[in-house]
Design a protein around this motif. Sequence first.
Motif, PDB file in Angstrom:
ATOM      1  N   UNK A   8       0.957  -1.034   0.089  1.00 19.81           N
ATOM      2  CA  UNK A   8       0.159  -0.037   0.141  1.00 19.81           C
ATOM      3  C   UNK A   8       0.908   1.152  -0.021  1.00 19.81           C
ATOM      4  N   UNK A   9       2.075   1.251   0.583  1.00 19.91           N
ATOM      5  CA  UNK A   9       2.819   2.484   0.846  1.00 19.91           C
ATOM      6  C   UNK A   9       4.430   2.060   0.333  1.00 19.91           C
TER       7      UNK A   9
ATOM      8  N   UNK B 161      12.567   0.813  12.318  1.00 20.75           N
ATOM      9  CA  UNK B 161      11.551   1.166  11.696  1.00 20.75           C
ATOM     10  C   UNK B 161      11.261   2.730  11.800  1.00 20.75           C
ATOM     11  N   UNK B 162      10.746   3.491  10.678  1.00 23.17           N
ATOM     12  CA  UNK B 162      10.531   4.915  10.627  1.00 23.17           C
ATOM     13  C   UNK B 162       8.977   4.904  10.628  1.00 23.17           C
ATOM     14  N   UNK B 163       8.211   3.900  10.488  1.00 24.40           N
ATOM     15  CA  UNK B 163       6.708   3.899  10.542  1.00 24.40           C
ATOM     16  C   UNK B 163       6.184   2.751  10.973  1.00 24.40           C
TER      17      UNK B 163
ATOM     18  N   UNK C 254      11.606   7.344   0.435  1.00 28.06           N
ATOM     19  CA  UNK C 254      10.403   6.392   0.167  1.00 28.06           C
ATOM     20  C   UNK C 254      10.756   5.044   0.427  1.00 28.06           C
ATOM     21  N   UNK C 255      11.665   4.372  -0.512  1.00 31.02           N
ATOM     22  CA  UNK C 255      12.097   2.740  -0.261  1.00 31.02           C
ATOM     23  C   UNK C 255      13.372   2.593  -0.255  1.00 31.02           C
TER      24      UNK C 255
ATOM     25  N   UNK D 137       4.597   6.469   6.286  1.00 33.47           N
ATOM     26  CA  UNK D 137       5.467   7.606   6.368  1.00 33.47           C
ATOM     27  C   UNK D 137       7.084   7.444   5.566  1.00 33.47           C
ATOM     28  N   UNK D 138       7.427   8.329   4.796  1.00 32.02           N
ATOM     29  CA  UNK D 138       8.725   8.083   4.123  1.00 32.02           C
ATOM     30  C   UNK D 138       9.761   7.958   5.231  1.00 32.02           C
TER      31      UNK D 138
END
Length: 352
Positions: free
Chosen positions: A188-189, A308-310, A322-323, A315-316
């Motif tokens: 999804x993200x 982890x950031x999210x 982004x990735x 969240x980027x």
Amino acid sequence: MTMAKPSHILALRFSALGDVAMTVPVIKLLLQQYPALQLTIVTTPFHKPLFAGIERLHLYEADFKNKFIGLKGLYQLASRLNKEIHFDAVADLHDVLRSKIIRKLLRCNTVAVIHKGRKQKKELTRKKNKKLRPLKSSFERYADVFESLGYPVKLFKQGGITKLIADHSLLPVTHQNKIFVGIAPFAMHAAKMYALEKMKTVVQGLAKTGNVEIFLFGSKAEAPLMQEWQNFSDHVHLVAGKLSFEKELNLISQMDVMVSMDSANMHLASMYDIPVVSLWGGTHPYLGFYGWGQNIDYALQLDLPCRPSSVFGAKDCPVHGKAGCMQDITPEMVIEKIFDAHQFNLSEKFKK
């Protein structure tokens, strides 16, 4: 005075697909361990195939798009549940605004609500001074809800949670002497997605081996992004958007290995005891969303201080965008993990 345990629990869990799939092993084990208990789960119609064949589990379809629309629809749904289902306890496995409103409208004083551990998840995902440690899994959090209603659940791996009769008509080739690898490259993200160009290289590498059949999973909208991958080899099969959800589950159950992001496909494959090679970027297995019974060795991730950031990947990454948190995972690493997971699967089947 000790109150009697409820005999019929009404459980609420509406979305998302992966989270709903994670309720399945807990619910199945709950009903196996308590043969007198009845359970009704209220969820969206799309999720119906997830619960097929579970004894004493009743599904109540809550169609929020076409039937129970808006606040008025929630009143209508609660009214129907009060009238049609003879429940004596409510298990809110979602705890969102929609489920909060519904449980307030239900005529029941015995209510248990999931504790999502938001504070601990924030400590794990914050930019500075992260507390990097494994948190309670969603499976354990669901089990805690039922325990608070008087039904502690022993969580243990039990082979495939859902048994399906394999529909071989869905297969374009025979399984004999072949390794079936399902690849679901989307999430999804963006922070949870491996670069498509690199996944394309994975598909090309697998196709060249000659004994691997690759099945590409995704939505109808995602299918065109994988269209050209079919041209690599006759061993590459695009099934995205071509099957009903029920048939897609049947096909997933026939894979030898599944490759997935931190997404629903990891949980769908886990329901059938299929080993999953999962790729992780902005999120992390420590947040509690790892697949049921999956070997942590097949979680491909990089040890980066930003991760982890999210919690959900929405969240980027503040460092890599982004990735970027998975850019140093090479296609060769993915292919190696796939064959490792296949050998593990073979050895497990031999033990049985």
